[in-house]
Design a protein around this motif. Structure first.
Motif, PDB file in Angstrom:
ATOM      1  N   UNK A   1       1.196  -1.063  -0.171  1.00  0.00           N
ATOM      2  CA  UNK A   1       0.222  -0.052  -0.199  1.00  0.00           C
ATOM      3  C   UNK A   1       0.724   1.330   0.044  1.00  0.00           C
ATOM      4  N   UNK A   2       1.901   0.632   0.885  1.00  0.00           N
ATOM      5  CA  UNK A   2       2.713   2.452   0.742  1.00  0.00           C
ATOM      6  C   UNK A   2       3.399   2.784  -0.309  1.00  0.00           C
ATOM      7  N   UNK A   3       4.058   1.558  -0.728  1.00  0.00           N
ATOM      8  CA  UNK A   3       4.312   1.906  -2.876  1.00  0.00           C
ATOM      9  C   UNK A   3       3.289   2.100  -3.470  1.00  0.00           C
ATOM     10  N   UNK A   4       2.420   1.417  -3.594  1.00  0.00           N
ATOM     11  CA  UNK A   4       1.494   2.200  -4.327  1.00  0.00           C
ATOM     12  C   UNK A   4       0.265   2.987  -4.462  1.00  0.00           C
ATOM     13  N   UNK A   5       0.923   3.960  -3.233  1.00  0.00           N
ATOM     14  CA  UNK A   5       0.247   5.026  -2.291  1.00  0.00           C
ATOM     15  C   UNK A   5      -1.041   5.408  -2.041  1.00  0.00           C
ATOM     16  N   UNK A   6      -1.592   3.991  -1.683  1.00  0.00           N
ATOM     17  CA  UNK A   6      -2.892   3.811  -1.353  1.00  0.00           C
ATOM     18  C   UNK A   6      -2.608   4.199   0.481  1.00  0.00           C
ATOM     19  N   UNK A   7      -4.365   4.000   1.032  1.00  0.00           N
ATOM     20  CA  UNK A   7      -4.029   3.880   2.800  1.00  0.00           C
ATOM     21  C   UNK A   7      -4.727   2.904   3.413  1.00  0.00           C
ATOM     22  N   UNK A   8      -3.848   2.980   4.969  1.00  0.00           N
ATOM     23  CA  UNK A   8      -5.251   1.597   5.654  1.00  0.00           C
ATOM     24  C   UNK A   8      -5.091   2.987   6.378  1.00  0.00           C
ATOM     25  N   UNK A   9      -6.123   2.197   6.859  1.00  0.00           N
ATOM     26  CA  UNK A   9      -7.044   3.129   8.194  1.00  0.00           C
ATOM     27  C   UNK A   9      -7.562   1.738   9.200  1.00  0.00           C
ATOM     28  N   UNK A  10      -7.523   2.233  10.884  1.00  0.00           N
ATOM     29  CA  UNK A  10      -7.600   1.826  11.741  1.00  0.00           C
ATOM     30  C   UNK A  10      -8.838   2.067  12.521  1.00  0.00           C
ATOM     31  N   UNK A  11      -8.956   1.195  13.296  1.00  0.00           N
ATOM     32  CA  UNK A  11      -9.727   2.291  14.366  1.00  0.00           C
ATOM     33  C   UNK A  11     -11.274   1.063  14.494  1.00  0.00           C
ATOM     34  N   UNK A  12     -12.474   2.004  14.533  1.00  0.00           N
ATOM     35  CA  UNK A  12     -14.087   1.503  14.049  1.00  0.00           C
ATOM     36  C   UNK A  12     -13.556   0.681  12.789  1.00  0.00           C
ATOM     37  N   UNK A  13     -14.157  -0.567  12.497  1.00  0.00           N
ATOM     38  CA  UNK A  13     -16.137  -0.472  13.904  1.00  0.00           C
ATOM     39  C   UNK A  13     -15.131  -1.697  14.695  1.00  0.00           C
ATOM     40  N   UNK A  14     -15.933  -2.360  15.687  1.00  0.00           N
ATOM     41  CA  UNK A  14     -15.644  -3.132  16.537  1.00  0.00           C
ATOM     42  C   UNK A  14     -16.655  -3.971  16.563  1.00  0.00           C
ATOM     43  N   UNK A  15     -15.809  -5.409  16.748  1.00  0.00           N
ATOM     44  CA  UNK A  15     -17.178  -6.702  16.599  1.00  0.00           C
ATOM     45  C   UNK A  15     -16.700  -7.015  18.381  1.00  0.00           C
ATOM     46  N   UNK A  16     -17.193  -7.626  18.613  1.00  0.00           N
ATOM     47  CA  UNK A  16     -17.193  -9.053  20.237  1.00  0.00           C
ATOM     48  C   UNK A  16     -16.550  -9.895  20.580  1.00  0.00           C
ATOM     49  N   UNK A  17     -14.997 -10.334  20.720  1.00  0.00           N
ATOM     50  CA  UNK A  17     -14.659 -11.550  20.637  1.00  0.00           C
ATOM     51  C   UNK A  17     -15.112 -12.281  21.951  1.00  0.00           C
ATOM     52  N   UNK A  18     -15.465 -14.061  21.023  1.00  0.00           N
ATOM     53  CA  UNK A  18     -15.605 -14.299  22.432  1.00  0.00           C
ATOM     54  C   UNK A  18     -14.500 -15.277  23.405  1.00  0.00           C
ATOM     55  N   UNK A  19     -14.384 -15.713  23.568  1.00  0.00           N
ATOM     56  CA  UNK A  19     -13.318 -17.154  24.338  1.00  0.00           C
ATOM     57  C   UNK A  19     -13.043 -17.938  23.607  1.00  0.00           C
ATOM     58  N   UNK A  20     -11.643 -18.003  23.302  1.00  0.00           N
ATOM     59  CA  UNK A  20     -11.329 -19.303  22.586  1.00  0.00           C
ATOM     60  C   UNK A  20      -9.691 -19.852  23.084  1.00  0.00           C
ATOM     61  N   UNK A  21     -10.174 -20.250  22.819  1.00  0.00           N
ATOM     62  CA  UNK A  21      -8.515 -21.893  22.906  1.00  0.00           C
ATOM     63  C   UNK A  21      -7.590 -21.480  24.544  1.00  0.00           C
ATOM     64  N   UNK A  22      -6.387 -21.917  24.891  1.00  0.00           N
ATOM     65  CA  UNK A  22      -5.855 -22.282  25.790  1.00  0.00           C
ATOM     66  C   UNK A  22      -4.426 -21.394  25.766  1.00  0.00           C
ATOM     67  N   UNK A  23      -4.259 -20.066  26.862  1.00  0.00           N
ATOM     68  CA  UNK A  23      -2.486 -19.311  25.655  1.00  0.00           C
ATOM     69  C   UNK A  23      -1.527 -20.373  26.217  1.00  0.00           C
ATOM     70  N   UNK A  24      -1.716 -20.690  27.448  1.00  0.00           N
ATOM     71  CA  UNK A  24      -0.203 -21.930  27.752  1.00  0.00           C
ATOM     72  C   UNK A  24       0.335 -22.984  26.922  1.00  0.00           C
TER      73      UNK A  24
END
Length: 458
Positions: free
Chosen positions: A361-384
């Motif tokens: 994107x940087x090379x081609x002169x395009x942009x990346x946005x971050x922030x909204x929108x939000x979703x709700x993530x459920x619990x999953x997996x064992x971190x250990x």
């Protein structure tokens, strides 16, 4: 009967450059005579000025000059490209023709949004569980308007359970084998990577993707969020990667450019990627989650920002949207860890390909946005347990980030496919020396570009 002289390689190269000038960020490496020819062909008036001032004439006909002038190639952005080369002949022509830089104040910012219709959007879901009934019903208010592509993990047996009332296309291992070949289907599309098959076979302009452990979230007022609408707003309004606006996205309702923001940059550039966030389970790696098992993200920050050019970020497929036609080939399932698992703590491929997408994107002169929108993530997996599987990837990131910070593309790389081919060579040469996993990743990148160019409709 008249015969036509076949075009020279130089004229063909200049014609190709004219078509891709808007994607080129630096012309300084071009030889002087080619640079001058390229500038002269932009306008018949330039050729006349060259005659008058004793500068070598372009080999391109006046008819070509009229054609390119009608196409509007000599705009403010293109003029800056040529002026930035510092070439004496170019600067002389700009002065002789009295070509002026035009700064158009934007007061207030034009908030008009490009029109996006529902049939330009595919929502892609990677299914790691067979019963999607609850997931789909939770999303019904949002998903019911759009076409969905659901790709079943090749290792998941049986048919998916999907409630009625959705416009959905479901793909499973036989479909993947038919398009990608059985030798690649397991390598490229297992686990969460199965979603990439949806990117591959979609025919729509915009892709929006959510993990199947995510649900619609609510804002700070308790209102249900429509993530699809917000992603499209992010993609359909310009991004501003070349100068940071301290009020964040100036194209959001109620915002604008701050004092001191250059007017020449206020038109922004096309936004190619929208990276949403999530509430509840944050996107920590396994070591962080193992040390902070109770950590949750409860802050809803009502903001969108453009990530500055040449800044790295870990783009995630958990909640993301992108313009498939311009950046789609950069999203690929490439980096495969030896002990790769199926939960997010154990996957690194979307982080790796996200960095590919950002530098492209940087090379081609395009942009990346971050922030909204939000979703709700459920619990999953064992971190250990995930820590044991992901530790190799955590260490590899220490080599990957400096690589992406220093990677350069040639001026002939004017599409995402071009950039991916060059990136694959650089990954193999620079990262492959330290770990064989990057040699495999480079091969997967080339396979992906080939699939992208040749994938049939399924």
């Amino acid at each position: 009967m008249t015969t036509q002289t076949p075009p020279s390689l130089l004229s063909l190269a200049i014609d190709s450059a004219l078509l891709n000038l808007s994607h080129i960020s630096d012309l300084s490496s071009l030889p002087d005579h080619i640079l001058l020819d390229l500038f002269l062909v932009l306008s018949t008036a330039c050729e006349l000025a060259a005659d008058q001032h004793g500068i070598c004439k372009s080999s391109v006909t006046k008819g070509d000059g009229h054609r390119t002038l009608r196409a509007g190639k000599l705009n403010e952005k293109i003029l800056k490209l040529f002026v930035a080369t510092g070439k004496e002949e170019i600067l002389f022509l700009v002065e002789a023709l009295n070509i002026q830089h035009i700064l158009t104040p934007v007061l207030p910012t034009n908030m008009s949004q490009a029109s996006v219709v529902d049939n330009e959007i595919d929502i892609v879901i990677g299914a790691l569980h067979s019963d999607l009934t609850s997931f789909m019903n939770e999303w019904r208010p949002v998903f019911s308007r759009f076409h969905l592509i659901i790709v079943q993990d090749p290792e998941l047996k049986g048919q998916l359970k999907i409630p009625d009332g959705f416009n959905v296309s479901v793909y499973s291992k036989p479909d993947i084998d038919r398009v990608a070949g059985s030798s690649y289907s397991q390598l490229l599309f297992s686990g969460y990577s199965c979603r990439y098959f949806g990117y591959l076979i979609s025919q729509k302009k915009y892709i929006i993707t959510f993990d199947d452990d995510c649900l619609p979230a609510k804002d700070e007022k308790g209102n249900l969020i429509d993530p699809v609408a917000q992603h499209i707003t992010n993609l359909a309004t310009p991004a501003t990667p070349f100068f940071f606006n301290t009020l964040y996205d100036p194209f959001r309702k109620g915002a604008d450019f701050v004092r001191g923001y250059p007017f020449s940059l206020r038109s922004g550039v096309a936004c190619a990627v929208s990276c949403g966030l999530w509430l509840n389970l944050a996107d920590y790696d396994a070591p962080t989650q193992a040390l902070r098992p109770g950590a949750r993200n409860n802050r809803y920050v009502d903001a969108v920002m453009t990530v500055p050019a040449r800044s790295m970020m870990p783009i995630s497929g958990i909640n993301m949207a992108f313009d498939r036609r311009v950046i789609g080939p950069a999203f690929f399932p490439g980096l495969r860890l030896a002990a790769k698992g199926k939960v997010r703590w154990e996957t690194m491929e979307d982080i790796f390909c996200g960095m590919c997408a950002k530098v492209i994107c940087d090379h081609l002169g395009m942009g990346v946005k971050t922030g909204l929108p939000y979703v709700w993530r459920k619990e999953r997996g064992d971190a250990i347990e995930s820590l044991r599987k992901e530790w190799e990837g955590v260490k590899l990131m220490e080599d990957v980030v400096p690589f992406f910070q220093s990677v350069k593309f040639s001026q002939t790389a004017v599409t995402a496919e071009d950039c991916m081919v060059e990136m694959a060579a650089a990954v193999k040469e620079q990262l492959g020396k330290s770990h064989n996993i990057f040699v495999s990743a480079a091969e997967a990148m080339l396979q992906w570009v080939s699939l992208w160019k040749n994938a049939p409709q399924v």
